[in-house]
Design a protein around this motif. Structure first.
Motif, PDB file in Angstrom:
ATOM      1  N   ARG A 285       0.845  -1.199   0.000  1.00  0.00           N
ATOM      2  CA  ARG A 285       0.000   0.000   0.000  1.00  0.00           C
ATOM      3  C   ARG A 285       0.871   1.235   0.000  1.00  0.00           C
ATOM      4  N   ILE A 286       0.293   2.319  -0.495  1.00  0.00           N
ATOM      5  CA  ILE A 286       0.955   3.611  -0.397  1.00  0.00           C
ATOM      6  C   ILE A 286       0.823   4.102   1.041  1.00  0.00           C
ATOM      7  N   GLY A 287       1.848   4.759   1.540  1.00  0.00           N
ATOM      8  CA  GLY A 287       1.781   5.292   2.897  1.00  0.00           C
ATOM      9  C   GLY A 287       0.884   6.515   2.988  1.00  0.00           C
ATOM     10  N   THR A 288       0.561   6.905   4.201  1.00  0.00           N
ATOM     11  CA  THR A 288      -0.258   8.083   4.451  1.00  0.00           C
ATOM     12  C   THR A 288       0.572   9.131   5.193  1.00  0.00           C
ATOM     13  N   PRO A 289       0.180  10.397   5.099  1.00  0.00           N
ATOM     14  CA  PRO A 289       0.874  11.425   5.883  1.00  0.00           C
ATOM     15  C   PRO A 289       0.872  11.117   7.371  1.00  0.00           C
ATOM     16  N   GLN A 290      -0.190  10.457   7.846  1.00  0.00           N
ATOM     17  CA  GLN A 290      -0.265  10.114   9.271  1.00  0.00           C
ATOM     18  C   GLN A 290       0.796   9.088   9.660  1.00  0.00           C
ATOM     19  N   ASP A 291       1.160   8.197   8.719  1.00  0.00           N
ATOM     20  CA  ASP A 291       2.238   7.242   8.986  1.00  0.00           C
ATOM     21  C   ASP A 291       3.535   7.984   9.304  1.00  0.00           C
ATOM     22  N   VAL A 292       3.808   9.019   8.525  1.00  0.00           N
ATOM     23  CA  VAL A 292       5.036   9.788   8.723  1.00  0.00           C
ATOM     24  C   VAL A 292       4.946  10.623   9.998  1.00  0.00           C
ATOM     25  N   ALA A 293       3.789  11.228  10.235  1.00  0.00           N
ATOM     26  CA  ALA A 293       3.605  12.059  11.423  1.00  0.00           C
ATOM     27  C   ALA A 293       3.823  11.258  12.698  1.00  0.00           C
ATOM     28  N   HIS A 294       3.454   9.995  12.678  1.00  0.00           N
ATOM     29  CA  HIS A 294       3.646   9.137  13.853  1.00  0.00           C
ATOM     30  C   HIS A 294       5.132   8.976  14.157  1.00  0.00           C
ATOM     31  N   ALA A 295       5.948   8.809  13.116  1.00  0.00           N
ATOM     32  CA  ALA A 295       7.390   8.680  13.309  1.00  0.00           C
ATOM     33  C   ALA A 295       7.990   9.983  13.818  1.00  0.00           C
ATOM     34  N   VAL A 296       7.547  11.097  13.255  1.00  0.00           N
ATOM     35  CA  VAL A 296       8.036  12.405  13.706  1.00  0.00           C
ATOM     36  C   VAL A 296       7.692  12.617  15.174  1.00  0.00           C
ATOM     37  N   SER A 297       6.484  12.227  15.564  1.00  0.00           N
ATOM     38  CA  SER A 297       6.038  12.381  16.940  1.00  0.00           C
ATOM     39  C   SER A 297       6.987  11.682  17.913  1.00  0.00           C
ATOM     40  N   TYR A 298       7.411  10.483  17.558  1.00  0.00           N
ATOM     41  CA  TYR A 298       8.345   9.740  18.416  1.00  0.00           C
ATOM     42  C   TYR A 298       9.661  10.491  18.585  1.00  0.00           C
ATOM     43  N   LEU A 299      10.188  11.025  17.498  1.00  0.00           N
ATOM     44  CA  LEU A 299      11.488  11.690  17.557  1.00  0.00           C
ATOM     45  C   LEU A 299      11.421  13.049  18.232  1.00  0.00           C
ATOM     46  N   LEU A 300      10.249  13.666  18.264  1.00  0.00           N
ATOM     47  CA  LEU A 300      10.081  14.951  18.953  1.00  0.00           C
ATOM     48  C   LEU A 300       9.912  14.785  20.457  1.00  0.00           C
ATOM     49  N   ASP A 301       9.578  13.597  20.894  1.00  0.00           N
ATOM     50  CA  ASP A 301       9.256  13.364  22.297  1.00  0.00           C
ATOM     51  C   ASP A 301      10.472  13.606  23.192  1.00  0.00           C
ATOM     52  N   ALA A 302      10.239  14.185  24.358  1.00  0.00           N
ATOM     53  CA  ALA A 302      11.326  14.426  25.313  1.00  0.00           C
ATOM     54  C   ALA A 302      11.970  13.123  25.764  1.00  0.00           C
ATOM     55  N   ARG A 303      11.231  12.020  25.679  1.00  0.00           N
ATOM     56  CA  ARG A 303      11.747  10.725  26.119  1.00  0.00           C
ATOM     57  C   ARG A 303      12.622  10.040  25.076  1.00  0.00           C
ATOM     58  N   SER A 304      12.794  10.676  23.916  1.00  0.00           N
ATOM     59  CA  SER A 304      13.591  10.083  22.839  1.00  0.00           C
ATOM     60  C   SER A 304      15.009  10.647  22.804  1.00  0.00           C
ATOM     61  N   GLY A 305      15.509  11.057  23.953  1.00  0.00           N
ATOM     62  CA  GLY A 305      16.797  11.729  24.014  1.00  0.00           C
ATOM     63  C   GLY A 305      18.008  10.853  23.771  1.00  0.00           C
ATOM     64  N   PHE A 306      17.832   9.533  23.670  1.00  0.00           N
ATOM     65  CA  PHE A 306      18.964   8.648  23.421  1.00  0.00           C
ATOM     66  C   PHE A 306      18.997   8.188  21.964  1.00  0.00           C
ATOM     67  N   VAL A 307      18.163   8.819  21.140  1.00  0.00           N
ATOM     68  CA  VAL A 307      18.123   8.519  19.710  1.00  0.00           C
ATOM     69  C   VAL A 307      18.531   9.777  18.955  1.00  0.00           C
ATOM     70  N   THR A 308      19.656   9.736  18.273  1.00  0.00           N
ATOM     71  CA  THR A 308      20.108  10.909  17.529  1.00  0.00           C
ATOM     72  C   THR A 308      21.017  10.480  16.391  1.00  0.00           C
ATOM     73  N   GLY A 309      21.036  11.278  15.330  1.00  0.00           N
ATOM     74  CA  GLY A 309      21.854  10.995  14.170  1.00  0.00           C
ATOM     75  C   GLY A 309      21.323   9.887  13.281  1.00  0.00           C
ATOM     76  N   GLN A 310      20.037   9.538  13.438  1.00  0.00           N
ATOM     77  CA  GLN A 310      19.473   8.406  12.718  1.00  0.00           C
ATOM     78  C   GLN A 310      18.558   8.864  11.576  1.00  0.00           C
ATOM     79  N   VAL A 311      18.410   7.991  10.582  1.00  0.00           N
ATOM     80  CA  VAL A 311      17.416   8.173   9.527  1.00  0.00           C
ATOM     81  C   VAL A 311      16.401   7.043   9.676  1.00  0.00           C
ATOM     82  N   LEU A 312      15.181   7.402  10.005  1.00  0.00           N
ATOM     83  CA  LEU A 312      14.103   6.420  10.172  1.00  0.00           C
ATOM     84  C   LEU A 312      13.286   6.386   8.881  1.00  0.00           C
ATOM     85  N   TYR A 313      13.408   5.300   8.139  1.00  0.00           N
ATOM     86  CA  TYR A 313      12.678   5.190   6.876  1.00  0.00           C
ATOM     87  C   TYR A 313      11.251   4.703   7.131  1.00  0.00           C
ATOM     88  N   VAL A 314      10.303   5.490   6.670  1.00  0.00           N
ATOM     89  CA  VAL A 314       8.878   5.153   6.768  1.00  0.00           C
ATOM     90  C   VAL A 314       8.438   4.861   5.340  1.00  0.00           C
TER      91      VAL A 314
END
Length: 249
Positions: A209-238
């Motif tokens: 299936r083709i992805g949706t904008p919401q699929d991408v927004a969910h990934a962005v949400s994770y990386l914006l979270d204050a609890r994601s401070g041990f994840v950096t320098g990564q490329v998350l492919y959606v």
């Protein structure tokens, strides 16, 4: 002074604002909607913002207009989250790609992200906290008719890695999200629905299936979270699995 310890979001920030470039439509709009649901206050800069409350109109291909918009965005104080989402595709084969198209892609996809990071960085450093998410693309790994686009998205991945190294000691993370085929107006313009090339793309997606904008927004949400401070320098492919066997492990 930078700190080597984990840096949670400062409780003194009364407004958790997030700057989203190109947030008026497509993936940017879905990201803004998700940010509101997550409790953030989106600050959107885009060419068309009549439908966006508090949106800042700007031509982000123009460095001076970008600077003006950033000054307006920061009038209400520092912004410690940034989503560099704005982008332009300019599809063309390598022999026909024009310098004007290349320069446009360079300015919108790469220079704008760099300029926005520099504008928000002092506030992030002062807070000892920051989240930067750059909107890359699966095309950075190589895609036909995408010389300018792939070059700028690969460059964005490189900048992400450098920022992660330089800004980590200040409690600031920098990551990228690399969407695959996502059903947006931008995607449909470059890949007309029903066209043989478009169907070939769908057939190549493992999840079929083709992805949706919401699929991408969910990934962005994770990386914006204050609890994601041990994840950096990564490329998350959606991408529905399209990069499996292509991206390095």
């Amino acid at each position: 002074m930078p700190s080597s310890t984990a840096s949670p979001e400062p409780s003194t920030l009364s407004r958790a604002r997030v700057l989203i470039t190109g947030g008026g439509a497509g993936i940017g709009a879905a990201t803004a909607e998700r940010c509101r649901a997550d409790g953030y206050e989106p600050v959107i800069i885009d060419r068309v913002v009549d439908h966006v409350p508090g949106g800042i109109r700007a031509d982000l291909s123009d460095p001076e207009d970008t600077e003006r918009a950033l000054q307006l965005a920061l009038q209400d104080g520092p912004i410690t989250r940034l989503v560099n989402n704005v982008g332009v595709v300019v599809p063309n084969d390598a022999a026909s790609q024009t310098l004007a198209e290349f320069d446009l892609a360079l300015s919108v996809n790469l220079r704008c992200a760099f300029q926005c990071m520099q504008a928000l960085l002092p506030g992030m450093k002062q807070a000892g906290f920051g989240r930067i998410v750059n909107m890359s693309s699966r095309a950075a790994l190589g895609k036909e008719l995408r010389t300018a686009y792939a070059a700028t998205k690969a460059g964005l991945n490189g900048m992400t890695r450098v920022w992660a190294l330089e800004l980590g000691p200040f409690g600031i993370t920098a990551n990228a999200v690399g969407p695959g085929p996502i059903r947006t107006a931008l995607f449909d313009k470059a890949n007309p629905p029903g066209a043989p090339r478009t169907q070939k793309i769908v057939d190549a997606i493992p999840v079929k299936r083709i992805g949706t904008p919401q699929d991408v927004a969910h990934a962005v949400s994770y990386l914006l979270d204050a609890r994601s401070g041990f994840v950096t320098g990564q490329v998350l492919y959606v991408c529905g699995g399209m990069t499996v066997g292509v991206a390095s492990v």
